[in-house]
Enzyme design. Structure first.
Site, PDB file in Angstrom:
ATOM      1  N   PHE A  23       0.852  -1.185   0.000  1.00  0.00           N
ATOM      2  CA  PHE A  23       0.000   0.000   0.000  1.00  0.00           C
ATOM      3  C   PHE A  23       0.885   1.230   0.000  1.00  0.00           C
ATOM      4  CE2 PHE A  23      -4.469   1.263   0.953  1.00  0.00           C
ATOM      5  CZ  PHE A  23      -5.118   0.187   0.384  1.00  0.00           C
TER       6      PHE A  23
ATOM      7  N   GLN B 104      -7.410  15.067   3.583  1.00  0.00           N
ATOM      8  CA  GLN B 104      -6.739  14.287   2.542  1.00  0.00           C
ATOM      9  C   GLN B 104      -7.604  14.124   1.291  1.00  0.00           C
ATOM     10  OE1 GLN B 104      -6.000   9.761   2.821  1.00  0.00           O
ATOM     11  NE2 GLN B 104      -4.025  10.685   3.332  1.00  0.00           N
TER      12      GLN B 104
ATOM     13  N   HIS C  17      -7.792  11.750  -1.707  1.00  0.00           N
ATOM     14  CA  HIS C  17      -7.306  10.464  -2.204  1.00  0.00           C
ATOM     15  C   HIS C  17      -7.043  10.602  -3.698  1.00  0.00           C
ATOM     16  CE1 HIS C  17      -7.095   6.219  -3.216  1.00  0.00           C
ATOM     17  NE2 HIS C  17      -7.130   5.908  -1.933  1.00  0.00           N
TER      18      HIS C  17
ATOM     19  N   LEU D  89     -14.505   5.962  -4.618  1.00  0.00           N
ATOM     20  CA  LEU D  89     -13.119   5.601  -4.372  1.00  0.00           C
ATOM     21  C   LEU D  89     -12.689   4.381  -5.179  1.00  0.00           C
ATOM     22  CD1 LEU D  89     -10.757   6.535  -2.559  1.00  0.00           C
ATOM     23  CD2 LEU D  89     -11.414   4.712  -0.978  1.00  0.00           C
TER      24      LEU D  89
ATOM     25  N   GLU E 233      -6.499   2.149  -3.089  1.00  0.00           N
ATOM     26  CA  GLU E 233      -5.053   2.100  -3.265  1.00  0.00           C
ATOM     27  C   GLU E 233      -4.591   0.656  -3.490  1.00  0.00           C
ATOM     28  OE1 GLU E 233      -1.680   3.934  -0.395  1.00  0.00           O
ATOM     29  OE2 GLU E 233      -3.525   5.068  -0.697  1.00  0.00           O
TER      30      GLU E 233
ATOM     31  N   ARG F 224      -0.329   9.479  -0.184  1.00  0.00           N
ATOM     32  CA  ARG F 224      -1.470   9.982  -0.938  1.00  0.00           C
ATOM     33  C   ARG F 224      -1.343  11.453  -1.315  1.00  0.00           C
ATOM     34  NH1 ARG F 224      -6.326   6.817   2.332  1.00  0.00           N
ATOM     35  NH2 ARG F 224      -5.915   4.792   1.378  1.00  0.00           N
TER      36      ARG F 224
ATOM     37  N   HIS G 152     -11.399  12.902   0.731  1.00  0.00           N
ATOM     38  CA  HIS G 152     -11.509  11.549   1.259  1.00  0.00           C
ATOM     39  C   HIS G 152     -11.522  11.458   2.775  1.00  0.00           C
ATOM     40  CE1 HIS G 152     -11.112   7.246   1.430  1.00  0.00           C
ATOM     41  NE2 HIS G 152      -9.896   7.284   1.955  1.00  0.00           N
TER      42      HIS G 152
ATOM     43  N   ARG H  67      -2.633  11.171   6.233  1.00  0.00           N
ATOM     44  CA  ARG H  67      -2.793   9.797   6.713  1.00  0.00           C
ATOM     45  C   ARG H  67      -2.193   8.787   5.748  1.00  0.00           C
ATOM     46  NH1 ARG H  67      -6.176   5.886   5.578  1.00  0.00           N
ATOM     47  NH2 ARG H  67      -7.849   7.129   4.644  1.00  0.00           N
TER      48      ARG H  67
END
Length: 592
Positions: free
Chosen positions: A116, A236, A238, A248, A251, A282, A363, A405
């Site tokens: 990730f 954030q 994404h 979404l 990831e 991100r 996100h 994050r």
């Protein structure tokens, strides 16, 4: 007005709320209040995995996870909290497995893990497999598992009850006020301990991965009651939401080998993060996509790029990198079934046959209600605890996410700090008495609801919300400037004035009056939007998700600190600051 009494009341039935309820209910009388049915909570939308350094495929250590978390946070995370978080993540994930969560498995029967963004082997800098997954519906499986455990444990659920206020008496929390959506009746929940787990506020922006219900309710309620909000400038985006829809694309697609391509067919992340490429953090990937689009390399000149998981494309890059990994259609179908279904259903594209159009999407909020590692709400720069009040999950700020994050850490956050919050409530309730309810505890919010119910101005809720979202997307998005953010603050305040004086609500009834409740939610969103814009305008640097063209560098001398935003008596906002906890990771430039 109906009055209920419980030792612990938990507002919100996502992963954090259910984990807290599960632990609290083992020893004390516990209720969960949710404006949705619990299995419709937004935790169910989390796709790719939950982070824990199990090392089931290769060497990994919680210390590596901790460093990646701090580095990903652009050094704004509190490092004592991060260390605890990454240590307890391992135990928490194994506990979920023992509860029955159906993780994917390795050939040896261990929990399967995938790479990730931002998760690395700290010695080689290469990606490491740390995301524990159940196909691409990991959050859904967590939600179902925890809900089943709570039912087994006889947790009291009040589904479709919309919490609209926190009851305070002489500076102490005494309970909450909720509207029963099906009847319009007002209920008071009297409690020794109250935990907010109300999720995020992505509906402040136009393009978001967040559901329609994520309107920052808990944050706004506590803010109005004098409790500060921490680091709200850090939201954030994404990097991979479906173009124009914001749904979404996990990831995990990139973790399985998917690559980002521009209009020229270039794997452009090689320019921005040469070592880790598409698996950079991100904020780095989102900015890279915006820059590609800005410089005219969006697909056909439009505002999106391609995310390619076609086996022929992925296998070509695997071979170029000297990897012996290969994927085929069957592998993609088994690992990413929901992603394939989303794309086929909503945009008519089969990702195994053609690339997906993606753009950054609002996100996740790194900031929120300030808490310590026990989930206890703290109310000032000295971390003074407000006894009896707790928060966990996205609405809270511990802070383990800092300015950005790390992928998979949201689900870990829910489980680790939801559990800690539940345990802390038990210990508090054992020695605490009920704070008496004040006279007419629901009077203030009932008056506001009646004002909204009878609002007969010219501005409809949906129109005002759309204006707010456009302002925030234009001026407080991925890239920010002083002039634009100042304009956003001014325009949000004008919208708040119209909300107070010119709103129009059609439904005057009580039963399932979503027109009324969406009007109330809009008030929460406007408060959150103002706090976000004011906090962002004040921070004269770029850090993590807060990126300013006029202050492009991170400034550790002046801005290595957390923002605390308070509502002043006149309705304005006062900013204070508190230091970041640094233990062993001294801030340095992030290199991917």
């Amino acid at each position: 007005m109906k009055v209920h009494q419980f030792d612990a009341v938990i507002v919100g039935a996502g992963g954090a709320g259910l984990m807290a309820a599960l632990y609290a209910s083992r020893e004390i009388k516990t209720a969960v209040i949710s404006k949705l049915y619990p299995t419709r909570s937004h935790t169910g939308a989390a796709q790719g995995g939950i982070g824990a350094a199990l090392g089931n495929h290769e060497e990994d250590h919680w210390e590596w996870h901790a460093f990646d978390t701090v580095k990903g946070s652009d050094y704004l995370a509190d490092q004592d909290a991060v260390d605890l978080f990454c240590q307890e993540a391992i135990e928490a994930v194994i506990e979920l497995e023992h509860m029955g969560l159906p993780f994917d498995r390795t050939p040896e029967g261990k929990i399967s893990q995938r790479p990730f963004g931002g998760h690395t082997n700290n010695e080689t800098g290469r990606p490491v497999r740390r995301a524990c997954h159940a196909a691409d519906r990991t959050g859904h499986m967590i939600l179902q598992t925890l809900y089943q455990q709570c039912i087994k444990n006889n947790v009291n659920f009040f589904d479709e009850f919309h919490v609209v206020d926190l009851i305070m008496n002489d500076g102490r929390p005494a309970g909450v006020v909720a509207v029963e959506i099906g009847t319009g009746e007002v209920h008071v929940f009297h409690a020794k301990a109250i935990l907010f787990a109300t999720g995020g506020w992505g509906k402040v922006w136009q393009i978001t991965s967040n559901a329609h219900t994520l309107t920052g309710d808990g944050n706004a309620i506590l803010f109005r009651r004098g409790i500060p909000l921490e680091d709200m400038e850090f939201f954030q985006f994404h990097p991979t939401g479906i173009y124009r829809l914001g749904i979404l694309i996990t990831e995990g697609v990139r973790g399985e080998g998917g690559v980002l391509l521009n209009d020229k067919g270039e794997r452009f992340m090689e320019r921005y993060a040469p070592s880790i490429k598409d698996l950079a953090s991100r904020d780095v990937v989102s900015r890279a996509i915006y820059l590609e689009i800005k410089e005219g390399r969006g697909i056909n000149g439009k505002g999106y790029v391609h995310l390619d998981i076609r086996p022929e494309t992925v296998n070509k890059y695997f071979a170029e990198e000297g990897s012996d990994r290969r994927i085929d259609r069957e592998y993609v179908e088994s690992k990413l079934p929901d992603i394939l279904d989303f794309c086929r259903t909503y945009i008519g594209i089969d990702p195994v046959e053609e690339p997906m159009p993606v753009q950054p999407t609002a996100h996740y909020g790194m900031g929120g209600i300030p808490t310590n590692i026990h989930g206890e709400v703290v109310i000032d720069e000295n971390n003074t605890v407000l006894p009896g009040l707790y928060a966990a999950g996205e609405c809270a700020c511990v802070s383990v996410h800092g300015a950005n994050r790390l992928g998979t850490n949201s689900l870990t956050d829910l489980i680790v700090f939801g559990r800690r919050g539940g345990q802390a409530m038990v210990e508090y309730c054992k020695q605490a008495d009920f704070v008496p309810l004040p006279e007419n505890p629901a009077g203030e919010v009932e008056a506001e609801l009646e004002r909204l119910r009878n609002a007969s101005g010219k501005t409809r809720v949906a129109d005002l919300r759309a204006e707010m979202q456009e302002v925030m997307s234009d001026y407080v998005g991925v890239f920010r400037l002083e002039e634009g953010m100042a304009k956003a603050v001014e325009e949000i305040r004008e919208l708040k004035e119209r909300y107070a004086t010119d709103l129009h609500v059609d439904d005057r009834g009580n039963v399932f009056n979503y027109d009324l409740l969406e009007a109330w939610e809009l008030g929460a969103l406007l408060d959150i939007a103002e706090v976000t814009a004011v906090s962002a305008l004040a921070r004269k640097e770029s850090r993590g998700a807060h990126s300013r063209d006029d202050y492009p560098k991170r400034d550790d001398v002046n801005w290595l600190k957390h923002t605390l935003a308070y509502q002043k008596p006149d309705g304005g906002i006062e900013l204070k600051y508190k230091p970041v906890v640094i233990t062993k990771y001294q801030p340095k430039e992030r290199v991917y």
